[in-house]
Design a protein around this motif. Sequence first.
Motif, PDB file in Angstrom:
ATOM      1  N   ALA A   1      29.410  26.025  62.866  1.00  0.00           N
ATOM      2  CA  ALA A   1      29.384  24.579  62.651  1.00  0.00           C
ATOM      3  C   ALA A   1      30.519  24.227  61.685  1.00  0.00           C
ATOM      4  O   ALA A   1      30.893  25.040  60.829  1.00  0.00           O
ATOM      5  CB  ALA A   1      28.036  24.163  62.066  1.00  0.00           C
ATOM      6  N   ALA A   2      31.036  23.029  61.807  1.00  0.00           N
ATOM      7  CA  ALA A   2      32.161  22.594  60.975  1.00  0.00           C
ATOM      8  C   ALA A   2      31.860  22.720  59.490  1.00  0.00           C
ATOM      9  O   ALA A   2      32.731  23.100  58.703  1.00  0.00           O
ATOM     10  CB  ALA A   2      32.545  21.162  61.329  1.00  0.00           C
ATOM     11  N   ASP A   3      30.622  22.438  59.091  1.00  0.00           N
ATOM     12  CA  ASP A   3      30.308  22.458  57.659  1.00  0.00           C
ATOM     13  C   ASP A   3      30.224  23.865  57.077  1.00  0.00           C
ATOM     14  O   ASP A   3      30.130  24.034  55.860  1.00  0.00           O
ATOM     15  CB  ASP A   3      29.034  21.671  57.362  1.00  0.00           C
ATOM     16  CG  ASP A   3      27.797  22.236  58.052  1.00  0.00           C
ATOM     17  OD1 ASP A   3      27.919  23.170  58.866  1.00  0.00           O
ATOM     18  OD2 ASP A   3      26.691  21.710  57.779  1.00  0.00           O
ATOM     19  N   THR A   4      30.302  24.903  57.905  1.00  0.00           N
ATOM     20  CA  THR A   4      30.289  26.276  57.384  1.00  0.00           C
ATOM     21  C   THR A   4      31.694  26.824  57.134  1.00  0.00           C
ATOM     22  O   THR A   4      31.831  27.903  56.560  1.00  0.00           O
ATOM     23  CB  THR A   4      29.546  27.229  58.346  1.00  0.00           C
ATOM     24  OG1 THR A   4      30.264  27.293  59.583  1.00  0.00           O
ATOM     25  CG2 THR A   4      28.111  26.784  58.577  1.00  0.00           C
ATOM     26  N   ILE A   5      32.720  26.098  57.537  1.00  0.00           N
ATOM     27  CA  ILE A   5      34.099  26.581  57.379  1.00  0.00           C
ATOM     28  C   ILE A   5      34.451  26.851  55.914  1.00  0.00           C
ATOM     29  O   ILE A   5      34.978  27.920  55.600  1.00  0.00           O
ATOM     30  CB  ILE A   5      35.098  25.612  58.052  1.00  0.00           C
ATOM     31  CG1 ILE A   5      34.903  25.667  59.570  1.00  0.00           C
ATOM     32  CG2 ILE A   5      36.536  25.955  57.680  1.00  0.00           C
ATOM     33  CD1 ILE A   5      35.698  24.640  60.351  1.00  0.00           C
ATOM     34  N   PRO A   6      34.165  25.939  54.978  1.00  0.00           N
ATOM     35  CA  PRO A   6      34.512  26.254  53.581  1.00  0.00           C
ATOM     36  C   PRO A   6      33.828  27.512  53.051  1.00  0.00           C
ATOM     37  O   PRO A   6      34.436  28.275  52.294  1.00  0.00           O
ATOM     38  CB  PRO A   6      34.058  25.006  52.809  1.00  0.00           C
ATOM     39  CG  PRO A   6      34.105  23.899  53.824  1.00  0.00           C
ATOM     40  CD  PRO A   6      33.686  24.558  55.113  1.00  0.00           C
ATOM     41  N   GLN A   7      32.594  27.759  53.469  1.00  0.00           N
ATOM     42  CA  GLN A   7      31.906  28.967  53.010  1.00  0.00           C
ATOM     43  C   GLN A   7      32.553  30.232  53.579  1.00  0.00           C
ATOM     44  O   GLN A   7      32.632  31.257  52.897  1.00  0.00           O
ATOM     45  CB  GLN A   7      30.406  28.941  53.380  1.00  0.00           C
ATOM     46  CG  GLN A   7      29.600  27.941  52.589  1.00  0.00           C
ATOM     47  CD  GLN A   7      29.608  26.548  53.232  1.00  0.00           C
ATOM     48  OE1 GLN A   7      30.063  26.369  54.350  1.00  0.00           O
ATOM     49  NE2 GLN A   7      29.112  25.563  52.505  1.00  0.00           N
ATOM     50  N   LEU A   8      33.012  30.176  54.825  1.00  0.00           N
ATOM     51  CA  LEU A   8      33.696  31.326  55.415  1.00  0.00           C
ATOM     52  C   LEU A   8      35.013  31.623  54.690  1.00  0.00           C
ATOM     53  O   LEU A   8      35.409  32.775  54.547  1.00  0.00           O
ATOM     54  CB  LEU A   8      33.983  31.100  56.895  1.00  0.00           C
ATOM     55  CG  LEU A   8      32.822  31.250  57.863  1.00  0.00           C
ATOM     56  CD1 LEU A   8      33.258  30.851  59.272  1.00  0.00           C
ATOM     57  CD2 LEU A   8      32.286  32.668  57.860  1.00  0.00           C
ATOM     58  N   ALA A   9      35.676  30.554  54.232  1.00  0.00           N
ATOM     59  CA  ALA A   9      36.979  30.713  53.577  1.00  0.00           C
ATOM     60  C   ALA A   9      36.851  31.136  52.118  1.00  0.00           C
ATOM     61  O   ALA A   9      37.778  31.729  51.562  1.00  0.00           O
ATOM     62  CB  ALA A   9      37.769  29.411  53.669  1.00  0.00           C
ATOM     63  N   ALA A  10      35.723  30.848  51.501  1.00  0.00           N
ATOM     64  CA  ALA A  10      35.522  31.160  50.075  1.00  0.00           C
ATOM     65  C   ALA A  10      35.157  32.631  49.933  1.00  0.00           C
ATOM     66  O   ALA A  10      33.999  32.994  49.764  1.00  0.00           O
ATOM     67  CB  ALA A  10      34.443  30.259  49.486  1.00  0.00           C
ATOM     68  N   ARG A  11      36.144  33.467  50.014  1.00  0.00           N
ATOM     69  CA  ARG A  11      35.920  34.911  49.989  1.00  0.00           C
ATOM     70  C   ARG A  11      37.043  35.597  49.242  1.00  0.00           C
ATOM     71  O   ARG A  11      38.141  35.053  49.123  1.00  0.00           O
ATOM     72  CB  ARG A  11      35.831  35.454  51.412  1.00  0.00           C
ATOM     73  CG  ARG A  11      37.080  35.211  52.237  1.00  0.00           C
ATOM     74  CD  ARG A  11      36.945  35.454  53.728  1.00  0.00           C
ATOM     75  NE  ARG A  11      36.260  36.653  54.075  1.00  0.00           N
ATOM     76  CZ  ARG A  11      36.834  37.855  54.209  1.00  0.00           C
ATOM     77  NH1 ARG A  11      38.125  37.988  54.038  1.00  0.00           N
ATOM     78  NH2 ARG A  11      36.129  38.905  54.547  1.00  0.00           N
ATOM     79  N   GLN A  12      36.766  36.789  48.783  1.00  0.00           N
ATOM     80  CA  GLN A  12      37.804  37.597  48.163  1.00  0.00           C
ATOM     81  C   GLN A  12      38.687  38.157  49.267  1.00  0.00           C
ATOM     82  O   GLN A  12      38.203  38.540  50.331  1.00  0.00           O
ATOM     83  CB  GLN A  12      37.169  38.745  47.379  1.00  0.00           C
ATOM     84  CG  GLN A  12      38.172  39.668  46.719  1.00  0.00           C
ATOM     85  CD  GLN A  12      37.487  40.766  45.928  1.00  0.00           C
ATOM     86  OE1 GLN A  12      36.584  40.488  45.161  1.00  0.00           O
ATOM     87  NE2 GLN A  12      37.921  42.001  46.136  1.00  0.00           N
ATOM     88  N   SER A  13      39.977  38.211  48.992  1.00  0.00           N
ATOM     89  CA  SER A  13      40.890  38.796  49.965  1.00  0.00           C
ATOM     90  C   SER A  13      40.573  40.273  50.164  1.00  0.00           C
ATOM     91  O   SER A  13      40.301  40.998  49.218  1.00  0.00           O
ATOM     92  CB  SER A  13      42.338  38.657  49.495  1.00  0.00           C
ATOM     93  OG  SER A  13      43.198  39.360  50.372  1.00  0.00           O
ATOM     94  N   ALA A  14      40.625  40.710  51.397  1.00  0.00           N
ATOM     95  CA  ALA A  14      40.432  42.135  51.698  1.00  0.00           C
ATOM     96  C   ALA A  14      41.622  42.958  51.224  1.00  0.00           C
ATOM     97  O   ALA A  14      41.513  44.172  51.108  1.00  0.00           O
ATOM     98  CB  ALA A  14      40.223  42.330  53.193  1.00  0.00           C
ATOM     99  N   PHE A  15      42.750  42.305  50.921  1.00  0.00           N
ATOM    100  CA  PHE A  15      43.957  43.008  50.501  1.00  0.00           C
ATOM    101  C   PHE A  15      44.199  42.904  48.999  1.00  0.00           C
ATOM    102  O   PHE A  15      45.306  43.167  48.529  1.00  0.00           O
ATOM    103  CB  PHE A  15      45.175  42.481  51.252  1.00  0.00           C
ATOM    104  CG  PHE A  15      45.162  42.767  52.736  1.00  0.00           C
ATOM    105  CD1 PHE A  15      44.309  43.703  53.298  1.00  0.00           C
ATOM    106  CD2 PHE A  15      46.022  42.096  53.575  1.00  0.00           C
ATOM    107  CE1 PHE A  15      44.312  43.965  54.660  1.00  0.00           C
ATOM    108  CE2 PHE A  15      46.037  42.349  54.942  1.00  0.00           C
ATOM    109  CZ  PHE A  15      45.180  43.291  55.480  1.00  0.00           C
TER     110      PHE A  15
END
Length: 163
Positions: free
Chosen positions: A101-115
Amino acid sequence: TDDEFARLLDGPIVVEEKLDGHPEVLELAGYTFYCEDLHWKHSVPYTKVPPPMGPDAPPFWICYDVWISDENRWATRDEKETLCQSSGFPIPPLVHVGEIAADTIPQLAARQSAFGYSQAEGIVIKNYGTDVFGKFINREFQEGIEDAEHWRRAPLVPNRMVA
């Protein structure tokens, strides 16, 4: 546009980490490899860049897309994994596969970089069914760009590769 955004989220999607590097392109055997060169820190410091897995891939290059010239189309994530493995290119980390859903996009992006150990720049959303790709950049990254001197005018700071 609103129409493109609706098409972006219409059906299953692939979400990858958005990397903060310099764009590079390399053509090999009928394929065009679109990469981010992570040698120099831009806004996100990388301390765990994977090394190349073969002689055709330059160090610090991460392949985010592959164009299949003979078929006039982008490689799917699975095809990209296979092509990059055989050519020696690491690829961006996979964040999500499936519908969102569109409203979950910010939560998916709020992450630590794998690199590295910093927050990721954002995410790239790819819908191979509708052929629409988009990206979401984290607010902190946008604000940092607006408040700080652009990386091109700052002293060069190398990122680090995993041994």
